[in-house]
Design a protein around this motif. Structure first.
Motif, short mmCIF file in Angstrom:
data_model
loop_
_atom_site.label_atom_id
_atom_site.label_comp_id
_atom_site.label_asym_id
_atom_site.label_seq_id
_atom_site.Cartn_x
_atom_site.Cartn_y
_atom_site.Cartn_z
N ASP A 51 0.82 -1.21 0.00
CA ASP A 51 0.00 0.00 0.00
C ASP A 51 0.86 1.27 0.00
OD1 ASP A 51 1.01 -0.15 2.56
OD2 ASP A 51 -0.94 -0.05 3.57
N ASN A 53 2.08 4.92 -0.69
CA ASN A 53 1.35 6.17 -0.97
C ASN A 53 -0.16 5.96 -0.96
OD1 ASN A 53 3.86 7.48 -1.38
ND2 ASN A 53 3.90 6.75 -3.50
N SER A 54 -0.62 5.05 -0.08
CA SER A 54 -2.05 4.75 0.12
C SER A 54 -2.70 4.10 -1.11
CB SER A 54 -2.82 6.01 0.51
OG SER A 54 -2.31 6.53 1.73
N VAL A 55 -1.88 3.66 -2.07
CA VAL A 55 -2.39 2.95 -3.23
C VAL A 55 -2.24 1.45 -2.98
CG1 VAL A 55 -2.18 2.57 -5.71
CG2 VAL A 55 -1.79 4.86 -4.77
N LYS A 56 -3.35 0.76 -2.81
CA LYS A 56 -3.32 -0.65 -2.47
C LYS A 56 -3.26 -1.50 -3.73
CE LYS A 56 -5.99 0.19 1.73
NZ LYS A 56 -7.24 -0.12 2.49
N THR A 57 -2.29 -2.42 -3.76
CA THR A 57 -2.15 -3.34 -4.90
C THR A 57 -1.92 -4.74 -4.36
OG1 THR A 57 0.25 -3.00 -5.03
CG2 THR A 57 -1.14 -1.54 -6.35
#
Length: 357
Positions: A51, A53-57
């Motif tokens: 996660d 930069n708060s981007v969940k992958t």
């Protein structure tokens, strides 16, 4: 189809009969040939969640699918070929033992070089799912080095190595291309690697290694902007470390003979005018049956002159050995990033299955 099958059976029966009719003392060339070649391989694949930069992958991955063959030509001479079917040809080299004991062997070809403790080790032996520490990934060329590319810790060259004083010392002296695997050397300079291991008693090894070379850049790095593509640049490294195991690992057993271990290493290097340094401490402790606890702390600073190019990873996890060389792993890593790293502090969860033979 039946006629073809009948012919095949007849040929097979004839060959079998010929094999049974061999005279005493006559060499069975097929048996001799197959006894001199061994095949090994492994695959590692799993799942990863991040996660940054708060981007969940999250994604599935197949990291490695390696197969290698080793041919014993004589008692002193051997040849090895290794291919990663999810990547490229990894190794092809020949070994020749000059001495009657293990004190002097020469290796020539493409192989894993001896710089650092971790680099020569197989991913099937290492504790972390991401395998190597950041410092080893970069300084040994195991992972992303924009200046020299990804070379999986391997290079082309010649290596002289051996054990001295009944195994008290192990040494490696290598002269390498410096350009990495499956690539022609882009300059006339060769890189020198030296390594010395001391084993004062069973289970403990103390290791120092050094690397002196000249790189030819195939890319650029944000933390080292003065080096351009095609530039020759100084590429020197050093490492010091130690490892302790409570017992030698036995490949024939997987539950009963797993040792507790701890390994620590400090590394540093210089690319052009930019220095980098880092280190790690990793431990693996059997707790019950075939279950181990794994823990690691590691850090790496890509540019020691400029703040913000450092990253620290803290990992805790479990691994379960369900057969010889086969395991399931689950790990959580907290990544703490400097201000110049593109990702801010983030979480990383990984699961992996390893199957090997």
């Amino acid at each position: 189809m039946w006629r073809t099958l009948a012919v095949a059976l007849a040929v097979f029966s004839s060959v079998s009969a010929m094999g049974q009719q061999k005279k005493d003392g006559e060499t069975d060339w097929m048996k001799d040939f197959t006894s001199r070649i061994t095949f090994n391989g492994y695959a590692q694949g799993g799942w990863s969640y991040q996660d940054p930069n708060s981007v969940k992958t999250n994604s599935y991955n197949l990291k490695r699918t390696l197969l290698w063959a080793k041919a014993r030509i004589t008692d002193r001479w051997s040849f090895m070929f290794m291919h990663d079917f999810s990547s490229v040809v990894q190794e092809y080299y020949t070994d020749y033992r000059i001495s009657n004991d293990k004190s002097l062997t020469v290796r020539f070809g493409q192989f894993k070089h001896s710089y650092t403790m971790e680099n020569p080790m197989s991913p099937t032996q290492l504790e972390l799912i991401d395998v190597y520490s950041q410092a080893v990934l970069y300084l040994a060329g195991e992972g992303p080095d924009p200046l020299n590319g990804v070379n999986y810790g391997r290079d082309m060259g010649i290596d002289i190595y051996g054990d001295l004083a009944n195994g008290l010392f192990h040494y490696d002296l290598a002269l390498m291309s410096g350009q990495g695997i499956n690539r022609k050397d882009l300059n006339n300079q060769k890189d020198f690697i030296a390594k010395l291991e001391v084993k004062p008693f069973d289970g403990l090894r103390i290791v120092g290694s050094g690397y002196l070379g000249t790189g030819c850049a195939v890319g650029t790095a944000a933390w080292n902007p003065d080096i351009k593509v095609g530039d020759n640049y100084t590429r020197n490294r050093y490492s010091v470390g130690a490892e302790y195991k409570t017992a030698p690992y036995s490949e024939g057993q997987y539950k009963e003979a797993r040792p507790a271990s701890i390994r620590a290493e400090w590394l540093g290097g210089k690319d052009g005018e930019v220095g980098s340094r880092g280190g790690y401490v990793t431990t693996c402790i059997p707790v019950a049956g075939a279950l181990d606890v794994v823990a690691s702390g590691e850090t790496f600073d890509r540019n020691t002159k400029v703040d913000g190019w450092d990253q620290t990873n803290l990992t805790i996890g479990l691994q379960y050995w369900f057969y010889k060389k086969c395991r399931m792993q689950l790990q959580y890593t907290r990544c703490l990033c400097g201000e110049n790293i593109s990702s801010k502090d983030y979480n990383w969860i990984q699961a992996q299955m390893q199957v090997a033979f």
